[in-house]
Write a protein that holds these residues in place. Structure first.
Motif, short mmCIF file in Angstrom:
data_model
loop_
_atom_site.label_atom_id
_atom_site.label_comp_id
_atom_site.label_asym_id
_atom_site.label_seq_id
_atom_site.Cartn_x
_atom_site.Cartn_y
_atom_site.Cartn_z
N LYS A 24 7.97 33.30 43.38
CA LYS A 24 7.72 33.22 41.95
C LYS A 24 7.57 31.75 41.56
O LYS A 24 8.50 30.96 41.74
CB LYS A 24 8.85 33.86 41.17
N ILE A 25 6.40 31.41 41.06
CA ILE A 25 6.06 30.02 40.77
C ILE A 25 5.80 29.84 39.29
O ILE A 25 5.06 30.62 38.67
CB ILE A 25 4.81 29.59 41.57
N LEU A 26 6.40 28.79 38.73
CA LEU A 26 6.23 28.47 37.30
C LEU A 26 5.54 27.12 37.18
O LEU A 26 5.96 26.15 37.80
CB LEU A 26 7.60 28.43 36.63
N ALA A 28 -3.57 26.50 36.28
CA ALA A 28 -2.82 26.70 37.52
C ALA A 28 -2.39 28.15 37.67
O ALA A 28 -2.49 28.73 38.77
CB ALA A 28 -1.59 25.78 37.55
N GLU A 29 -1.94 28.78 36.60
CA GLU A 29 -1.55 30.19 36.65
C GLU A 29 -2.73 31.05 37.08
O GLU A 29 -2.60 31.91 37.96
CB GLU A 29 -1.03 30.65 35.29
N GLY A 63 -1.27 35.80 42.23
CA GLY A 63 -1.71 36.87 43.11
C GLY A 63 -2.13 36.39 44.49
O GLY A 63 -2.19 37.17 45.43
N TYR A 64 -2.41 35.09 44.63
CA TYR A 64 -2.79 34.56 45.95
C TYR A 64 -1.58 34.57 46.86
O TYR A 64 -0.50 34.14 46.47
CB TYR A 64 -3.36 33.14 45.82
N ASN A 65 -1.74 35.08 48.08
CA ASN A 65 -0.68 35.09 49.09
C ASN A 65 0.60 35.77 48.58
O ASN A 65 1.70 35.41 49.00
CB ASN A 65 -0.39 33.64 49.53
N GLY A 66 0.45 36.69 47.65
CA GLY A 66 1.61 37.41 47.12
C GLY A 66 2.39 36.64 46.08
O GLY A 66 3.46 37.08 45.64
N TYR A 67 1.88 35.48 45.64
CA TYR A 67 2.59 34.68 44.63
C TYR A 67 2.55 35.38 43.28
O TYR A 67 1.53 35.93 42.87
CB TYR A 67 1.95 33.30 44.45
N GLU A 68 3.69 35.33 42.60
CA GLU A 68 3.74 35.70 41.19
C GLU A 68 3.79 34.39 40.44
O GLU A 68 4.65 33.56 40.71
CB GLU A 68 5.00 36.51 40.88
N VAL A 69 2.86 34.19 39.52
CA VAL A 69 2.77 32.90 38.85
C VAL A 69 2.78 33.08 37.34
O VAL A 69 2.11 33.97 36.80
CB VAL A 69 1.47 32.15 39.26
N ARG A 70 3.56 32.24 36.68
CA ARG A 70 3.59 32.19 35.22
C ARG A 70 3.43 30.74 34.80
O ARG A 70 3.62 29.82 35.60
CB ARG A 70 4.91 32.74 34.68
N SER A 71 3.11 30.55 33.54
CA SER A 71 3.00 29.20 33.01
C SER A 71 3.59 29.16 31.61
O SER A 71 3.67 30.18 30.92
CB SER A 71 1.54 28.73 32.99
N ALA A 72 4.00 27.96 31.21
CA ALA A 72 4.58 27.77 29.88
C ALA A 72 4.47 26.29 29.52
O ALA A 72 4.11 25.46 30.35
CB ALA A 72 6.04 28.22 29.86
N GLY A 73 4.80 25.99 28.26
CA GLY A 73 4.75 24.61 27.78
C GLY A 73 6.07 24.17 27.21
O GLY A 73 6.92 24.99 26.86
N THR A 74 6.23 22.85 27.09
CA THR A 74 7.48 22.29 26.59
C THR A 74 7.45 22.01 25.09
O THR A 74 8.49 21.80 24.48
CB THR A 74 7.82 20.97 27.33
N GLU A 75 6.29 21.99 24.49
CA GLU A 75 6.16 21.67 23.06
C GLU A 75 6.45 22.90 22.19
O GLU A 75 6.22 24.03 22.61
CB GLU A 75 4.73 21.19 22.75
N ASP A 76 6.89 22.64 20.95
CA ASP A 76 7.09 23.73 20.00
C ASP A 76 5.79 24.46 19.73
O ASP A 76 5.78 25.66 19.44
CB ASP A 76 7.67 23.21 18.68
N SER A 77 4.66 23.75 19.83
CA SER A 77 3.35 24.34 19.56
C SER A 77 2.72 25.00 20.79
O SER A 77 1.56 25.40 20.74
CB SER A 77 2.40 23.25 19.04
N ALA A 78 3.47 25.13 21.87
CA ALA A 78 2.93 25.71 23.10
C ALA A 78 2.49 27.15 22.89
O ALA A 78 3.10 27.89 22.12
CB ALA A 78 3.97 25.64 24.22
N ARG A 79 1.45 27.54 23.61
CA ARG A 79 0.96 28.92 23.59
C ARG A 79 2.10 29.85 23.99
O ARG A 79 2.36 30.85 23.34
CB ARG A 79 -0.23 29.05 24.54
#
Length: 109
Positions: free
Chosen positions: A2-4, A17-18, A23-39
């Protein structure tokens, strides 16, 4: 595994990056942001879920350590040193991501 991926607003770098690695090589990938305005704003849940955390800049490492220091103790945190100079799915950004991440995990061709 599991990669963030973390950037500031979760609109260009970490979201790219997400999309590239999920899904590559069985990776589960998520992404996030540090700002209050992050998606999607990074939460303690994201940190707990992940096995490996990639941040785009040193400031993202600092922010995570300030907010989630207790949850990061047993996590691998890697700074990719990629500045906010690219748009979503920018070809140059994808090549840089693959090159820098390849030191830690297997990457798609």
């Amino acid at each position: 595994m599991k990669i963030l991926f973390i950037c500031s607003r979760n609109k260009w770098r970490s979201l790219t990056a997400e999309k590239v690695f999920d899904g590559y090589n069985g990776y589960e990938v998520r992404s996030a942001g540090t700002e209050d305005s992050a998606r999607i704003k990074v939460t303690e849940g994201h940190i707990g879920w992940s096995d490996l955390i990639f941040v785009m800049e040193k400031k993202h490492s600092r922010r995570l350590k300030m907010k989630f220091s207790d949850r990061l103790a047993d996590k691998t945190l890697v700074c990719l040193d990629i500045q906010d100079d690219y748009g979503f799915m920018d070809e140059e950004l994808i090549e840089i991501l693959k090159a820098r991440v390849s030191e830690y995990i297997e990457v798609p061709e």
